[in-house]
Design a protein around this motif. Structure first.
Motif, PDB file in Angstrom:
ATOM      1  N   GLU A 232      39.787  48.691  37.662  1.00  0.00           N
ATOM      2  CA  GLU A 232      39.625  47.326  37.163  1.00  0.00           C
ATOM      3  C   GLU A 232      38.224  47.202  36.561  1.00  0.00           C
ATOM      4  O   GLU A 232      37.231  47.409  37.259  1.00  0.00           O
ATOM      5  N   GLY A 233      38.140  46.851  35.293  1.00  0.00           N
ATOM      6  CA  GLY A 233      36.835  46.578  34.682  1.00  0.00           C
ATOM      7  C   GLY A 233      36.404  45.168  35.081  1.00  0.00           C
ATOM      8  O   GLY A 233      36.915  44.188  34.552  1.00  0.00           O
ATOM      9  N   TYR A 234      35.497  45.076  36.048  1.00  0.00           N
ATOM     10  CA  TYR A 234      35.056  43.783  36.576  1.00  0.00           C
ATOM     11  C   TYR A 234      33.957  43.172  35.712  1.00  0.00           C
ATOM     12  O   TYR A 234      33.004  43.864  35.320  1.00  0.00           O
ATOM     13  N   ILE A 235      34.083  41.889  35.450  1.00  0.00           N
ATOM     14  CA  ILE A 235      32.963  41.136  34.878  1.00  0.00           C
ATOM     15  C   ILE A 235      32.693  40.009  35.868  1.00  0.00           C
ATOM     16  O   ILE A 235      33.546  39.135  36.079  1.00  0.00           O
ATOM     17  N   ILE A 236      31.535  40.072  36.516  1.00  0.00           N
ATOM     18  CA  ILE A 236      31.198  39.133  37.592  1.00  0.00           C
ATOM     19  C   ILE A 236      30.410  37.975  37.002  1.00  0.00           C
ATOM     20  O   ILE A 236      29.364  38.189  36.378  1.00  0.00           O
ATOM     21  N   LEU A 237      30.897  36.750  37.185  1.00  0.00           N
ATOM     22  CA  LEU A 237      30.289  35.630  36.465  1.00  0.00           C
ATOM     23  C   LEU A 237      29.710  34.538  37.352  1.00  0.00           C
ATOM     24  O   LEU A 237      29.080  33.610  36.831  1.00  0.00           O
ATOM     25  N   ASN A 238      29.909  34.601  38.659  1.00  0.00           N
ATOM     26  CA  ASN A 238      29.295  33.605  39.546  1.00  0.00           C
ATOM     27  C   ASN A 238      28.021  34.207  40.131  1.00  0.00           C
ATOM     28  O   ASN A 238      28.074  35.046  41.035  1.00  0.00           O
ATOM     29  N   GLU A 239      26.900  33.736  39.616  1.00  0.00           N
ATOM     30  CA  GLU A 239      25.600  34.336  39.993  1.00  0.00           C
ATOM     31  C   GLU A 239      25.276  34.125  41.459  1.00  0.00           C
ATOM     32  O   GLU A 239      24.431  34.817  42.021  1.00  0.00           O
ATOM     33  N   ARG A 240      25.966  33.158  42.105  1.00  0.00           N
ATOM     34  CA  ARG A 240      25.674  32.885  43.521  1.00  0.00           C
ATOM     35  C   ARG A 240      26.553  33.675  44.484  1.00  0.00           C
ATOM     36  O   ARG A 240      26.453  33.507  45.694  1.00  0.00           O
TER      37      ARG A 240
ATOM     38  N   TYR B 188      43.011  47.284  33.521  1.00  0.00           N
ATOM     39  CA  TYR B 188      42.777  45.897  33.921  1.00  0.00           C
ATOM     40  C   TYR B 188      41.356  45.430  33.599  1.00  0.00           C
ATOM     41  O   TYR B 188      40.395  46.193  33.748  1.00  0.00           O
ATOM     42  N   ILE B 189      41.272  44.163  33.222  1.00  0.00           N
ATOM     43  CA  ILE B 189      39.966  43.497  33.127  1.00  0.00           C
ATOM     44  C   ILE B 189      40.004  42.344  34.121  1.00  0.00           C
ATOM     45  O   ILE B 189      40.917  41.505  34.067  1.00  0.00           O
ATOM     46  N   TYR B 190      39.033  42.305  35.020  1.00  0.00           N
ATOM     47  CA  TYR B 190      39.036  41.346  36.121  1.00  0.00           C
ATOM     48  C   TYR B 190      37.868  40.378  35.930  1.00  0.00           C
ATOM     49  O   TYR B 190      36.710  40.782  36.030  1.00  0.00           O
ATOM     50  N   ILE B 191      38.194  39.141  35.630  1.00  0.00           N
ATOM     51  CA  ILE B 191      37.162  38.102  35.484  1.00  0.00           C
ATOM     52  C   ILE B 191      36.983  37.468  36.855  1.00  0.00           C
ATOM     53  O   ILE B 191      37.889  36.800  37.374  1.00  0.00           O
ATOM     54  N   GLU B 192      35.810  37.680  37.423  1.00  0.00           N
ATOM     55  CA  GLU B 192      35.567  37.343  38.827  1.00  0.00           C
ATOM     56  C   GLU B 192      34.545  36.207  38.939  1.00  0.00           C
ATOM     57  O   GLU B 192      33.358  36.400  38.656  1.00  0.00           O
ATOM     58  N   TYR B 193      35.037  35.033  39.328  1.00  0.00           N
ATOM     59  CA  TYR B 193      34.135  33.918  39.592  1.00  0.00           C
ATOM     60  C   TYR B 193      33.901  33.748  41.097  1.00  0.00           C
ATOM     61  O   TYR B 193      33.146  32.869  41.500  1.00  0.00           O
ATOM     62  N   SER B 194      34.596  34.523  41.880  1.00  0.00           N
ATOM     63  CA  SER B 194      34.358  34.624  43.323  1.00  0.00           C
ATOM     64  C   SER B 194      33.989  33.310  44.009  1.00  0.00           C
ATOM     65  O   SER B 194      32.815  33.048  44.291  1.00  0.00           O
ATOM     66  N   GLY B 195      34.995  32.476  44.265  1.00  0.00           N
ATOM     67  CA  GLY B 195      34.753  31.233  45.013  1.00  0.00           C
ATOM     68  C   GLY B 195      34.497  30.012  44.141  1.00  0.00           C
ATOM     69  O   GLY B 195      34.534  28.885  44.625  1.00  0.00           O
ATOM     70  N   ARG B 196      34.214  30.234  42.865  1.00  0.00           N
ATOM     71  CA  ARG B 196      33.966  29.097  41.966  1.00  0.00           C
ATOM     72  C   ARG B 196      35.001  29.122  40.847  1.00  0.00           C
ATOM     73  O   ARG B 196      35.297  30.199  40.306  1.00  0.00           O
ATOM     74  N   TYR B 197      35.534  27.948  40.485  1.00  0.00           N
ATOM     75  CA  TYR B 197      36.533  27.899  39.420  1.00  0.00           C
ATOM     76  C   TYR B 197      35.843  28.143  38.074  1.00  0.00           C
ATOM     77  O   TYR B 197      34.815  27.530  37.769  1.00  0.00           O
ATOM     78  N   GLY B 198      36.429  29.011  37.285  1.00  0.00           N
ATOM     79  CA  GLY B 198      35.792  29.433  36.039  1.00  0.00           C
ATOM     80  C   GLY B 198      36.152  28.577  34.836  1.00  0.00           C
ATOM     81  O   GLY B 198      36.681  27.474  34.964  1.00  0.00           O
ATOM     82  N   ASP B 199      35.890  29.134  33.680  1.00  0.00           N
ATOM     83  CA  ASP B 199      35.986  28.419  32.415  1.00  0.00           C
ATOM     84  C   ASP B 199      37.292  28.801  31.707  1.00  0.00           C
ATOM     85  O   ASP B 199      37.418  29.902  31.180  1.00  0.00           O
ATOM     86  N   PRO B 200      38.270  27.891  31.656  1.00  0.00           N
ATOM     87  CA  PRO B 200      39.559  28.237  31.031  1.00  0.00           C
ATOM     88  C   PRO B 200      39.419  28.614  29.554  1.00  0.00           C
ATOM     89  O   PRO B 200      40.169  29.464  29.061  1.00  0.00           O
ATOM     90  N   LEU B 201      38.436  28.016  28.859  1.00  0.00           N
ATOM     91  CA  LEU B 201      38.251  28.345  27.445  1.00  0.00           C
ATOM     92  C   LEU B 201      37.850  29.819  27.276  1.00  0.00           C
ATOM     93  O   LEU B 201      38.300  30.491  26.345  1.00  0.00           O
ATOM     94  N   LEU B 202      37.021  30.289  28.206  1.00  0.00           N
ATOM     95  CA  LEU B 202      36.654  31.712  28.176  1.00  0.00           C
ATOM     96  C   LEU B 202      37.904  32.578  28.336  1.00  0.00           C
ATOM     97  O   LEU B 202      38.097  33.558  27.612  1.00  0.00           O
TER      98      LEU B 202
END
Lengths: 227, 227
Positions: free
Chosen positions: A114-122, A155-169
């Motif tokens: 899975e190519g992870y892109i981690i987007l929740n900095e917290r 796979y590409i995994y968009i990971e906001y881990s606990g926070r709801y992300g951006d549907p437009l993205l």
């Protein structure tokens, strides 16, 4: 291993869950269970959860975060590769060390990257991997194209881990990706959010809410997902 | 794009080469020319070399090191991914920035990723990428398996960059790799060395000796390689 529109629960071996709740998750309309987490993952707690899950018919996958917690018997193995990690240890070195340790014992036909892109900095995972999370849409799309077209990852995994992300993205990603299957995880705690993200992602992952509000977790399985 | 036993010359756009020498290389039994280098690579010097090379019938490939030196028209593009880089900038970030810049203009059907393992700690490329070169056989085999089986890359490139490497390592790699094609580069300056490394690597690359001792460079093309 995952195809079509999918709903998966992600269970953390380091967090306790009651037997009745496990049964409800495993007999729900979800497509399967991922076993994985960030902190406190051991061979023992992974095995304990696996033994409880295998009584049900749902496919169970291990998402590997600690080489010494790898357990045989899962239906498949998901190997995260953190594309936007700032610490090279967490790009290839952890994998290289695990491959060095287990060598020829690995059944690669059961493994998918899975190519992870981690987007929740917290998130904990962002902190551990020193992920570069201050990214523009263009930056994220470029990482996705790298995974999809350059590395040809499944796979590409968009990971906001606990926070709801951006549907437009997610919408932009869906249009940019040619071959990889898009996975979304983070903050899905209602049917509406599950529906919204599954419009763009082929697979949505529901994790934290299981431990925070169990009824809401069950409510993320909307009719469209029922097998 | 590269298959079977191959001999390739690698020409550095930043280093001058006489017209007569270029002709001798391009009309030799080599299978093709790679254009690439580490320092001082520009669009202008790449274009200058490309224009001189395209008069001949040999396939010419660009190995991309600087996004702003990418030139259309090559028969193929080789994209190095440095598996043992210590600086994450040189793992994915350079590629991500290039993809961000060129986006949809990239013809991915002409691009192939090379999983580089850099082993000469004194080379420029090791210094720039902060490559971790103090590796045991087991470490190197694990990087190779990562490229071959986990990432399913088409090529694994063992780079000794100017220094002749360890044939026993190449033999071990040949036996460990299942699908990727093995490329070897570094210190090949005789027919005997070309023969030895091509016993294990499907492709051998001859570079520095072209600029150091031209006759020896030509001597690396042994009978087995003649097209």
């Amino acid at each position: 291993m995952l195809s079509g529109k999918r709903h998966l629960f992600k269970l953390d071996p380091a967090r306790p869950i009651a037997e009745g709740q496990l049964e409800q998750l495993c007999t729900s309309g979800t497509h399967g269970i991922i076993v994985g987490g960030t902190d406190g993952i051991t061979y023992e707690n992974t095995k304990f959860l696996y033994e409880r899950l295998r009584r049900y018919d749902k496919p169970i996958y291990q998402e590997i975060s600690h080489a010494d917690a790898i357990l045989s018997g899962f239906d498949g193995y998901l190997i995260p590769l953190v594309l936007n990690a700032g610490n090279p240890q967490w790009i290839f070195q952890v994998h290289q060390q695990a491959i060095k340790q287990f060598g020829n014992m690995i059944d690669w036909s059961k493994c998918q990257v899975e190519g992870y892109i981690i987007l929740n900095e917290r998130s904990k995972v962002a902190s551990i991997t020193e992920a570069k999370t201050s990214l523009s849409y263009e930056d994220i799309l470029a990482y996705a194209r790298l995974a999809d077209q350059m590395l040809k990852l499944p796979y590409i995994y968009i990971e906001y881990s606990g926070r709801y992300g951006d549907p437009l993205l997610l919408r932009k990603l869906k249009h940019a990706i040619r071959n990889a299957s898009l996975i979304y995880g983070g903050g899905i705690n209602s049917e509406a959010k599950a529906r919204e993200m599954s419009r763009y992602a082929e697979t949505i992952i529901v994790g934290n809410v299981i431990y925070e509000n169990f009824e809401l977790a069950l409510a993320t399985i909307c009719d469209d997902f029922i097998c």
